[in-house]
Design a protein around this motif. Structure first.
Motif, PDB file in Angstrom:
ATOM      1  N   HIS A 138      -3.843  20.326  -1.509  1.00 19.72           N
ATOM      2  CA  HIS A 138      -2.948  20.284  -0.354  1.00 19.72           C
ATOM      3  C   HIS A 138      -2.016  21.501  -0.346  1.00 19.72           C
ATOM      4  CE1 HIS A 138      -0.549  18.616   2.883  1.00 19.72           C
ATOM      5  NE2 HIS A 138       0.508  19.012   2.205  1.00 19.72           N
ATOM      6  N   ALA A 139      -1.453  21.815  -1.486  1.00 23.58           N
ATOM      7  CA  ALA A 139      -0.524  22.950  -1.569  1.00 23.58           C
ATOM      8  C   ALA A 139      -1.222  24.263  -1.231  1.00 23.58           C
ATOM      9  CB  ALA A 139       0.105  23.011  -2.962  1.00 23.58           C
ATOM     10  N   ALA A 140      -2.483  24.378  -1.577  1.00 26.34           N
ATOM     11  CA  ALA A 140      -3.216  25.619  -1.316  1.00 26.34           C
ATOM     12  C   ALA A 140      -3.651  25.747   0.141  1.00 26.34           C
ATOM     13  CB  ALA A 140      -4.444  25.690  -2.223  1.00 26.34           C
ATOM     14  N   GLU A 141      -3.897  24.622   0.813  1.00 24.15           N
ATOM     15  CA  GLU A 141      -4.505  24.683   2.140  1.00 24.15           C
ATOM     16  C   GLU A 141      -3.614  24.254   3.295  1.00 24.15           C
ATOM     17  OE1 GLU A 141      -8.052  22.360   1.899  1.00 24.15           O
ATOM     18  OE2 GLU A 141      -9.060  23.838   0.615  1.00 24.15           O
ATOM     19  N   ALA A 142      -2.585  23.493   3.045  1.00 23.97           N
ATOM     20  CA  ALA A 142      -1.803  22.915   4.137  1.00 23.97           C
ATOM     21  C   ALA A 142      -0.400  23.491   4.179  1.00 23.97           C
ATOM     22  CB  ALA A 142      -1.745  21.401   3.991  1.00 23.97           C
ATOM     23  N   ASP A 143       0.244  23.297   5.306  1.00 19.52           N
ATOM     24  CA  ASP A 143       1.633  23.742   5.405  1.00 19.52           C
ATOM     25  C   ASP A 143       2.561  22.609   5.818  1.00 19.52           C
ATOM     26  OD1 ASP A 143       0.746  23.476   7.996  1.00 19.52           O
ATOM     27  OD2 ASP A 143       1.581  25.363   8.709  1.00 19.52           O
ATOM     28  N   ARG A 144       2.034  21.391   5.921  1.00 18.09           N
ATOM     29  CA  ARG A 144       2.851  20.223   6.272  1.00 18.09           C
ATOM     30  C   ARG A 144       3.135  19.387   5.043  1.00 18.09           C
ATOM     31  NH1 ARG A 144       0.233  16.872  10.913  1.00 18.09           N
ATOM     32  NH2 ARG A 144       1.753  15.393  10.142  1.00 18.09           N
TER      33      ARG A 144
ATOM     34  N   SER B 224      -5.577  16.613  -5.952  1.00 15.14           N
ATOM     35  CA  SER B 224      -5.248  16.433  -4.533  1.00 15.14           C
ATOM     36  C   SER B 224      -3.981  17.187  -4.153  1.00 15.14           C
ATOM     37  CB  SER B 224      -5.073  14.954  -4.206  1.00 15.14           C
ATOM     38  OG  SER B 224      -6.275  14.260  -4.354  1.00 15.14           O
ATOM     39  N   VAL B 225      -3.006  17.159  -5.032  1.00 16.20           N
ATOM     40  CA  VAL B 225      -1.748  17.863  -4.768  1.00 16.20           C
ATOM     41  C   VAL B 225      -1.979  19.371  -4.727  1.00 16.20           C
ATOM     42  CG1 VAL B 225       0.498  18.433  -5.783  1.00 16.20           C
ATOM     43  CG2 VAL B 225      -0.221  16.047  -5.601  1.00 16.20           C
ATOM     44  N   MET B 226      -2.734  19.890  -5.677  1.00 18.01           N
ATOM     45  CA  MET B 226      -3.015  21.334  -5.707  1.00 18.01           C
ATOM     46  C   MET B 226      -3.805  21.767  -4.477  1.00 18.01           C
ATOM     47  SD  MET B 226      -1.589  22.774  -8.309  1.00 18.01           S
ATOM     48  CE  MET B 226      -2.476  24.233  -8.806  1.00 18.01           C
TER      49      MET B 226
ATOM     50  N   VAL C 187       0.031  19.366 -18.060  1.00 21.99           N
ATOM     51  CA  VAL C 187      -1.038  19.964 -18.854  1.00 21.99           C
ATOM     52  C   VAL C 187      -1.942  20.813 -17.967  1.00 21.99           C
ATOM     53  CG1 VAL C 187      -3.107  19.420 -20.214  1.00 21.99           C
ATOM     54  CG2 VAL C 187      -0.988  18.166 -20.620  1.00 21.99           C
ATOM     55  N   GLU C 188      -2.236  20.338 -16.740  1.00 15.04           N
ATOM     56  CA  GLU C 188      -3.118  21.051 -15.830  1.00 15.04           C
ATOM     57  C   GLU C 188      -2.420  22.189 -15.089  1.00 15.04           C
ATOM     58  OE1 GLU C 188      -4.836  18.118 -13.278  1.00 15.04           O
ATOM     59  OE2 GLU C 188      -5.746  17.057 -14.954  1.00 15.04           O
ATOM     60  N   GLY C 189      -1.111  22.281 -15.197  1.00 12.69           N
ATOM     61  CA  GLY C 189      -0.367  23.355 -14.528  1.00 12.69           C
ATOM     62  C   GLY C 189       0.142  23.005 -13.149  1.00 12.69           C
ATOM     63  N   THR C 190      -0.048  21.776 -12.719  1.00 15.49           N
ATOM     64  CA  THR C 190       0.449  21.343 -11.417  1.00 15.49           C
ATOM     65  C   THR C 190       1.960  21.170 -11.447  1.00 15.49           C
ATOM     66  OG1 THR C 190      -1.615  20.147 -11.067  1.00 15.49           O
ATOM     67  CG2 THR C 190       0.185  19.615  -9.597  1.00 15.49           C
ATOM     68  N   VAL C 191       2.470  20.624 -12.532  1.00 11.48           N
ATOM     69  CA  VAL C 191       3.906  20.382 -12.690  1.00 11.48           C
ATOM     70  C   VAL C 191       4.501  21.496 -13.528  1.00 11.48           C
ATOM     71  CG1 VAL C 191       5.654  18.806 -13.626  1.00 11.48           C
ATOM     72  CG2 VAL C 191       3.591  17.881 -12.554  1.00 11.48           C
ATOM     73  N   ARG C 192       5.413  22.254 -12.930  1.00 11.06           N
ATOM     74  CA  ARG C 192       6.084  23.327 -13.663  1.00 11.06           C
ATOM     75  C   ARG C 192       7.338  22.828 -14.358  1.00 11.06           C
ATOM     76  NH1 ARG C 192       6.931  28.408 -10.050  1.00 11.06           N
ATOM     77  NH2 ARG C 192       7.677  29.173 -12.037  1.00 11.06           N
ATOM     78  N   GLU C 193       7.995  21.862 -13.752  1.00 10.23           N
ATOM     79  CA  GLU C 193       9.215  21.299 -14.319  1.00 10.23           C
ATOM     80  C   GLU C 193       9.481  19.965 -13.640  1.00 10.23           C
ATOM     81  OE1 GLU C 193      12.800  23.450 -13.391  1.00 10.23           O
ATOM     82  OE2 GLU C 193      12.200  23.702 -11.320  1.00 10.23           O
ATOM     83  N   ALA C 194      10.286  19.156 -14.282  1.00  4.90           N
ATOM     84  CA  ALA C 194      10.738  17.897 -13.680  1.00  4.90           C
ATOM     85  C   ALA C 194      12.250  17.996 -13.531  1.00  4.90           C
ATOM     86  CB  ALA C 194      10.368  16.715 -14.560  1.00  4.90           C
TER      87      ALA C 194
ATOM     88  N   PHE D 174      11.006   8.317  -0.229  1.00  2.62           N
ATOM     89  CA  PHE D 174      10.161   8.768  -1.336  1.00  2.62           C
ATOM     90  C   PHE D 174       9.302   7.638  -1.901  1.00  2.62           C
ATOM     91  CE2 PHE D 174      14.114  11.529  -2.084  1.00  2.62           C
ATOM     92  CZ  PHE D 174      13.742  12.394  -1.082  1.00  2.62           C
ATOM     93  N   ALA D 175       9.186   6.526  -1.175  1.00  2.38           N
ATOM     94  CA  ALA D 175       8.448   5.358  -1.668  1.00  2.38           C
ATOM     95  C   ALA D 175       6.993   5.677  -1.979  1.00  2.38           C
ATOM     96  CB  ALA D 175       8.522   4.215  -0.664  1.00  2.38           C
ATOM     97  N   HIS D 176       6.372   6.535  -1.193  1.00  2.83           N
ATOM     98  CA  HIS D 176       4.987   6.940  -1.433  1.00  2.83           C
ATOM     99  C   HIS D 176       4.931   8.401  -1.846  1.00  2.83           C
ATOM    100  CE1 HIS D 176       4.291   3.334   1.088  1.00  2.83           C
ATOM    101  NE2 HIS D 176       3.465   3.118   0.092  1.00  2.83           N
ATOM    102  N   GLY D 177       5.992   8.850  -2.461  1.00  4.52           N
ATOM    103  CA  GLY D 177       6.063  10.250  -2.862  1.00  4.52           C
ATOM    104  C   GLY D 177       6.222  11.125  -1.631  1.00  4.52           C
ATOM    105  N   LEU D 178       6.756  12.276  -1.808  1.00  2.79           N
ATOM    106  CA  LEU D 178       6.854  13.247  -0.724  1.00  2.79           C
ATOM    107  C   LEU D 178       6.562  14.607  -1.327  1.00  2.79           C
ATOM    108  CD1 LEU D 178       7.513  14.055   2.191  1.00  2.79           C
ATOM    109  CD2 LEU D 178       9.913  14.245   1.502  1.00  2.79           C
ATOM    110  N   LEU D 179       5.495  15.219  -0.881  1.00  2.00           N
ATOM    111  CA  LEU D 179       5.126  16.563  -1.299  1.00  2.00           C
ATOM    112  C   LEU D 179       5.552  17.485  -0.167  1.00  2.00           C
ATOM    113  CD1 LEU D 179       3.647  18.397  -3.328  1.00  2.00           C
ATOM    114  CD2 LEU D 179       1.532  17.917  -2.068  1.00  2.00           C
TER     115      LEU D 179
END
Length: 159
Positions: free
Chosen positions: A89-95, A85-87, A24-31, A120-125
């Motif tokens: 990180h994606a905007a500011e980090a490269d790791r 938090s995900v958005m 809904v917020e636009g963070t997820v484009r597809e699953a 992937f136990a704690h997710g991996l972005l």
């Protein structure tokens, strides 16, 4: 991106439900759900939810639309506020990054030890190009864990 197998129907449904707010917020484009050939139950769940289905992790990485991928295990539940938090990180980090386990979850020592063997136990972005380089077509490479940052997005890991 979620890798599921036969018997993961309920866990897969819980994880997909926790992604709805991000869609809904636009963070997820597809699953994208990675399914083996014997996973008819999870296929029905993924298909009903409108997920893209891939046969291998390499195929899932190749067909993903976004620059950043969030890789999860079936049963992981993302908690309110995770998408900001995900958005950020994606905007500011490269790791690559891992999500934070919610403080209400206190796994046993053995559960924490087993989680270390699950990348992937704690997710991996991770950026798609980095995931492709790290995992490529070699499914055995999934055990590799890149150096990650921990971000504020909270989750309840799959048990």
């Amino acid at each position: 991106m979620i890798q599921a197998s036969e018997g993961d129907e309920e866990r897969l449904a819980r994880t997909l439900a926790s992604l709805v707010g991000g869609a809904v917020e636009g963070t997820v484009r597809e699953a994208v759900v990675v399914l083996g050939t014997d996973a008819s139950g999870p296929f029905k769940v993924a298909d009903h939810a409108g997920c893209r289905i891939a046969k291998t992790l390499a195929e899932a990485i190749a067909v993903a639309k976004g620059e950043w991928l969030l890789m999860l295990e079936p049963g992981a539940r993302l908690l309110e506020g995770w998408s900001e938090s995900v958005m950020l990180h994606a905007a500011e980090a490269d790791r690559p990054a891992r999500l934070s386990r919610d403080a209400s979850v206190r796994p046993s020592f053995m559960a924490r030890l087993r989680a270390r063997r699950r990348p992937f136990a704690h997710g991996l972005l991770i950026r798609r190009k980095d995931a492709s380089a790290l995992y490529g077509a070699n499914i055995d490479a999934v055990r590799l864990r890149p150096r990650t940052l921990r971000i504020g997005a909270r989750m309840i890991p799959a048990s």
